[in-house]
Structure formats: C-alpha cells, structure tokens
Design a protein around this motif. Sequence first.
Motif, PDB file in Angstrom:
ATOM      1  N   LYS A 104       0.408   6.125  -4.899  1.00 45.83           N
ATOM      2  CA  LYS A 104       1.384   5.726  -3.873  1.00 45.83           C
ATOM      3  C   LYS A 104       0.949   6.133  -2.464  1.00 45.83           C
ATOM      4  CE  LYS A 104       4.572   4.293  -6.812  1.00 45.83           C
ATOM      5  NZ  LYS A 104       4.933   2.899  -6.900  1.00 45.83           N
ATOM      6  N   VAL A 105       0.354   7.306  -2.347  1.00 37.05           N
ATOM      7  CA  VAL A 105      -0.064   7.783  -1.017  1.00 37.05           C
ATOM      8  C   VAL A 105      -1.142   6.866  -0.442  1.00 37.05           C
ATOM      9  CG1 VAL A 105      -1.158   9.705   0.226  1.00 37.05           C
ATOM     10  CG2 VAL A 105       0.572  10.169  -1.518  1.00 37.05           C
ATOM     11  N   ARG A 106      -2.121   6.519  -1.275  1.00 30.24           N
ATOM     12  CA  ARG A 106      -3.209   5.638  -0.817  1.00 30.24           C
ATOM     13  C   ARG A 106      -2.680   4.260  -0.457  1.00 30.24           C
ATOM     14  NH1 ARG A 106      -7.357   4.730   1.997  1.00 30.24           N
ATOM     15  NH2 ARG A 106      -8.881   3.285   1.173  1.00 30.24           N
ATOM     16  N   LEU A 107      -1.783   3.733  -1.281  1.00 35.10           N
ATOM     17  CA  LEU A 107      -1.206   2.414  -0.986  1.00 35.10           C
ATOM     18  C   LEU A 107      -0.420   2.439   0.321  1.00 35.10           C
ATOM     19  CD1 LEU A 107      -0.105   1.264  -4.545  1.00 35.10           C
ATOM     20  CD2 LEU A 107      -1.818   0.179  -3.084  1.00 35.10           C
ATOM     21  N   ALA A 108       0.351   3.508   0.540  1.00 39.48           N
ATOM     22  CA  ALA A 108       1.107   3.619   1.797  1.00 39.48           C
ATOM     23  C   ALA A 108       0.168   3.635   2.990  1.00 39.48           C
ATOM     24  CB  ALA A 108       1.977   4.878   1.772  1.00 39.48           C
ATOM     25  N   GLN A 109      -0.934   4.367   2.858  1.00 36.24           N
ATOM     26  CA  GLN A 109      -1.928   4.420   3.945  1.00 36.24           C
ATOM     27  C   GLN A 109      -2.521   3.035   4.201  1.00 36.24           C
ATOM     28  OE1 GLN A 109      -5.368   6.741   2.940  1.00 36.24           O
ATOM     29  NE2 GLN A 109      -6.163   6.735   5.029  1.00 36.24           N
ATOM     30  N   LEU A 110      -2.861   2.335   3.118  1.00 40.46           N
ATOM     31  CA  LEU A 110      -3.452   1.001   3.280  1.00 40.46           C
ATOM     32  C   LEU A 110      -2.461   0.026   3.913  1.00 40.46           C
ATOM     33  CD1 LEU A 110      -5.411   0.756  -0.081  1.00 40.46           C
ATOM     34  CD2 LEU A 110      -6.394   0.874   2.220  1.00 40.46           C
ATOM     35  N   TYR A 111      -1.198   0.066   3.481  1.00 42.70           N
ATOM     36  CA  TYR A 111      -0.194  -0.825   4.081  1.00 42.70           C
ATOM     37  C   TYR A 111       0.029  -0.490   5.552  1.00 42.70           C
ATOM     38  CZ  TYR A 111       1.091  -3.110  -0.295  1.00 42.70           C
ATOM     39  OH  TYR A 111       1.070  -3.856  -1.442  1.00 42.70           O
ATOM     40  N   SER A 112      -0.022   0.794   5.898  1.00 37.19           N
ATOM     41  CA  SER A 112       0.100   1.175   7.314  1.00 37.19           C
ATOM     42  C   SER A 112      -1.081   0.647   8.123  1.00 37.19           C
ATOM     43  CB  SER A 112       0.177   2.703   7.448  1.00 37.19           C
ATOM     44  OG  SER A 112       1.386   3.175   6.941  1.00 37.19           O
ATOM     45  N   ASN A 113      -2.289   0.763   7.548  1.00 35.82           N
ATOM     46  CA  ASN A 113      -3.475   0.229   8.227  1.00 35.82           C
ATOM     47  C   ASN A 113      -3.368  -1.285   8.390  1.00 35.82           C
ATOM     48  OD1 ASN A 113      -4.477   2.823   8.211  1.00 35.82           O
ATOM     49  ND2 ASN A 113      -5.938   2.476   6.573  1.00 35.82           N
ATOM     50  N   LEU A 114      -2.881  -1.938   7.357  1.00 35.48           N
ATOM     51  CA  LEU A 114      -2.700  -3.391   7.414  1.00 35.48           C
ATOM     52  C   LEU A 114      -1.709  -3.756   8.515  1.00 35.48           C
ATOM     53  CD1 LEU A 114      -3.356  -6.154   6.147  1.00 35.48           C
ATOM     54  CD2 LEU A 114      -1.491  -5.744   4.523  1.00 35.48           C
ATOM     55  N   ALA A 115      -0.629  -2.991   8.610  1.00 32.92           N
ATOM     56  CA  ALA A 115       0.368  -3.241   9.656  1.00 32.92           C
ATOM     57  C   ALA A 115      -0.255  -3.097  11.046  1.00 32.92           C
ATOM     58  CB  ALA A 115       1.541  -2.273   9.494  1.00 32.92           C
ATOM     59  N   GLY A 116      -1.110  -2.094  11.204  1.00 31.87           N
ATOM     60  CA  GLY A 116      -1.794  -1.903  12.487  1.00 31.87           C
ATOM     61  C   GLY A 116      -2.680  -3.091  12.842  1.00 31.87           C
ATOM     62  N   ILE A 128       5.819  -5.503  10.472  1.00 32.28           N
ATOM     63  CA  ILE A 128       7.053  -4.867   9.970  1.00 32.28           C
ATOM     64  C   ILE A 128       7.084  -4.940   8.442  1.00 32.28           C
ATOM     65  CG2 ILE A 128       9.577  -5.047   9.899  1.00 32.28           C
ATOM     66  CD1 ILE A 128       8.562  -3.960  12.544  1.00 32.28           C
ATOM     67  N   THR A 129       6.713  -6.087   7.888  1.00 29.19           N
ATOM     68  CA  THR A 129       6.692  -6.254   6.427  1.00 29.19           C
ATOM     69  C   THR A 129       5.748  -5.248   5.787  1.00 29.19           C
ATOM     70  OG1 THR A 129       7.193  -8.607   6.636  1.00 29.19           O
ATOM     71  CG2 THR A 129       6.230  -7.889   4.555  1.00 29.19           C
ATOM     72  N   SER A 130       4.572  -5.074   6.377  1.00 28.37           N
ATOM     73  CA  SER A 130       3.598  -4.127   5.825  1.00 28.37           C
ATOM     74  C   SER A 130       4.077  -2.688   5.966  1.00 28.37           C
ATOM     75  CB  SER A 130       2.242  -4.297   6.506  1.00 28.37           C
ATOM     76  OG  SER A 130       1.686  -5.541   6.165  1.00 28.37           O
ATOM     77  N   TYR A 131       4.695  -2.360   7.090  1.00 27.48           N
ATOM     78  CA  TYR A 131       5.239  -1.004   7.238  1.00 27.48           C
ATOM     79  C   TYR A 131       6.332  -0.754   6.201  1.00 27.48           C
ATOM     80  CZ  TYR A 131       2.770   0.223  11.541  1.00 27.48           C
ATOM     81  OH  TYR A 131       1.805   0.553  12.467  1.00 27.48           O
ATOM     82  N   LYS A 133       6.469  -2.004   3.253  1.00 31.44           N
ATOM     83  CA  LYS A 133       5.786  -1.770   1.971  1.00 31.44           C
ATOM     84  C   LYS A 133       5.254  -0.342   1.921  1.00 31.44           C
ATOM     85  CE  LYS A 133       4.559  -6.552   0.973  1.00 31.44           C
ATOM     86  NZ  LYS A 133       3.481  -7.532   0.793  1.00 31.44           N
ATOM     87  N   ALA A 134       4.740   0.145   3.041  1.00 26.35           N
ATOM     88  CA  ALA A 134       4.257   1.534   3.097  1.00 26.35           C
ATOM     89  C   ALA A 134       5.405   2.503   2.827  1.00 26.35           C
ATOM     90  CB  ALA A 134       3.626   1.818   4.452  1.00 26.35           C
ATOM     91  N   VAL A 135       6.565   2.212   3.424  1.00 25.90           N
ATOM     92  CA  VAL A 135       7.749   3.056   3.224  1.00 25.90           C
ATOM     93  C   VAL A 135       8.179   3.017   1.759  1.00 25.90           C
ATOM     94  CG1 VAL A 135      10.208   3.288   3.797  1.00 25.90           C
ATOM     95  CG2 VAL A 135       8.524   2.892   5.612  1.00 25.90           C
ATOM     96  N   THR A 136       8.140   1.835   1.151  1.00 25.07           N
ATOM     97  CA  THR A 136       8.501   1.699  -0.261  1.00 25.07           C
ATOM     98  C   THR A 136       7.570   2.533  -1.141  1.00 25.07           C
ATOM     99  OG1 THR A 136       9.353  -0.528   0.100  1.00 25.07           O
ATOM    100  CG2 THR A 136       8.777   0.054  -2.159  1.00 25.07           C
ATOM    101  N   GLU A 137       6.298   2.577  -0.801  1.00 26.82           N
ATOM    102  CA  GLU A 137       5.323   3.306  -1.611  1.00 26.82           C
ATOM    103  C   GLU A 137       5.472   4.818  -1.482  1.00 26.82           C
ATOM    104  OE1 GLU A 137       3.428   2.159  -3.914  1.00 26.82           O
ATOM    105  OE2 GLU A 137       3.662   0.044  -3.468  1.00 26.82           O
ATOM    106  N   ASN A 138       5.676   5.311  -0.250  1.00 26.01           N
ATOM    107  CA  ASN A 138       5.605   6.765  -0.070  1.00 26.01           C
ATOM    108  C   ASN A 138       6.628   7.317   0.931  1.00 26.01           C
ATOM    109  OD1 ASN A 138       4.245   9.168  -0.906  1.00 26.01           O
ATOM    110  ND2 ASN A 138       3.235   9.241   1.082  1.00 26.01           N
ATOM    111  N   LYS A 146       7.788   5.306  14.380  1.00 24.31           N
ATOM    112  CA  LYS A 146       7.397   5.040  15.772  1.00 24.31           C
ATOM    113  C   LYS A 146       6.685   3.688  15.885  1.00 24.31           C
ATOM    114  CE  LYS A 146       3.914   7.173  18.076  1.00 24.31           C
ATOM    115  NZ  LYS A 146       3.179   8.268  18.738  1.00 24.31           N
ATOM    116  N   GLN A 147       5.754   3.415  14.978  1.00 29.82           N
ATOM    117  CA  GLN A 147       5.020   2.151  15.024  1.00 29.82           C
ATOM    118  C   GLN A 147       5.937   0.960  14.751  1.00 29.82           C
ATOM    119  OE1 GLN A 147       2.040   1.970  16.253  1.00 29.82           O
ATOM    120  NE2 GLN A 147       1.971   4.193  16.381  1.00 29.82           N
ATOM    121  N   MET A 148       6.888   1.141  13.832  1.00 27.52           N
ATOM    122  CA  MET A 148       7.842   0.057  13.567  1.00 27.52           C
ATOM    123  C   MET A 148       8.707  -0.202  14.803  1.00 27.52           C
ATOM    124  SD  MET A 148       8.998   0.750   9.609  1.00 27.52           S
ATOM    125  CE  MET A 148       9.911  -0.778   9.407  1.00 27.52           C
ATOM    126  N   ALA A 149       9.082   0.866  15.481  1.00 29.59           N
ATOM    127  CA  ALA A 149       9.882   0.711  16.705  1.00 29.59           C
ATOM    128  C   ALA A 149       9.113  -0.093  17.744  1.00 29.59           C
ATOM    129  CB  ALA A 149      10.248   2.086  17.259  1.00 29.59           C
TER     130      ALA A 149
END
Length: 199
Positions: A104-116, A128-131, A133-138, A146-149
């Motif tokens: 879950k931690v790795r997936l959250a990191q990857l989804y955050s990177n994807l969002a960036g 926002i969708t990718s963030y 997913k990151a929140v759902t994972e971890n 902050k990034q979602m804002a």
Amino acid sequence: MTKAKAKTQPKQAPVIKVGGAKPSPVLHVNWLRGKRQQLILSLVVVVIVVAIGGYWHQNANNKQAEKKLKETPALINEADSRSNYSEAVQLIQAEIAHTDKADKVRLAQLYSNLAGEYINETKYSDSITSYNKAVTENGITSDIAKQMAYAYMAMNNNAQAIVYLKKAVELWPKDSPLYTAETRALQQTIDELQKKGQQ
C-alpha cells in the motif's frame, strides 16, 4: 526311442545383490511395448518439454520486466527533464500495474507521483483522481492534502482548495522544523481564498 522333450522353464529376471541385502528381482518394463504406450510416452515427453520451455520463457520475461522496473525511476526523471510528461505518466502507470497490491505504501507513492505528472500536464482533474487513489491506498498526508488543494485552486474550485489546505495544516507534523513556516504559508493562502470568496 523317442526323446522326451525337456521342459523349458520361463526365464527368471536376473538377481542383483547389493551389499548384504537380500536379492531382489529386477523389474521388467513391459508397458513400453505397443504403439499406444509409445504414443502416450511421446505425449508425456512433449508436455514436459513444453512445460519446461514455457517456464523458461516466462522466467526470461519476468527478468526483463524486473530489469525495466528497476530502471523506471531513472526513465521517469529523464522524461521529466525533457518535459515529456505523457511518457512519465505511461512509465508510472506501468509500474503501478506491476506493483504488488499488498504494498500500500508503494502504491500510494506511485499514485502521488502520477498525480504530480498530471499537474505538469495541467490535467488537474486526473491529478485529483490519482491523489484520491493514493489516499485510498495509504491515507492522507499533509503533503497530499497541500497538493490536492493546489490542484483545486488551479481548477478555480476554491471551496475544495480551502478544505484541503485546512487538512494540510491539521496534518502537518508538529515536530517538523518547517512546521511554523509551512502552516503560516498555508493559513495565508486560506485567508486569501476566503477573501476572494467574499468578493
């Protein structure tokens, strides 16, 4: 005078003595006789050869995939340095597909990177969708909030931006040396957005 026919006795299997063990007859393998048995044996051999070949091929493909995944971060950085964000998105999506769903931690990191990367492409809704997913994972972190804002601000959705800025302030680690500066900057942004909303 007629000669009496000597009775022929069936041949016995040779006896093998091993050490002091009792002799045991060697078994004859008669099942190979006949075309049906030969066909069955041929099919078994073919199945074994195909299975070994398939395993070897799959193993080679897995090693190639592992090598590519190890190279992925460098490839993403290279794509970013060339401002080729769509290539970076594809690389991250491929890595997400190959990541263990239990990590879950790795997936959250990857989804955050994807969002960036989506933010780099000005695809704020995808970001926002990718963030999410990151929140759902971890779970949500101050940085993700902050990034979602900022993504909501870019979409002129100041009400949602304020919600996530407040969440970022709430979640910011109090033992961080940047706590005071970060929370002050976030609060200033909240105040500015609230003023815009009142105009």
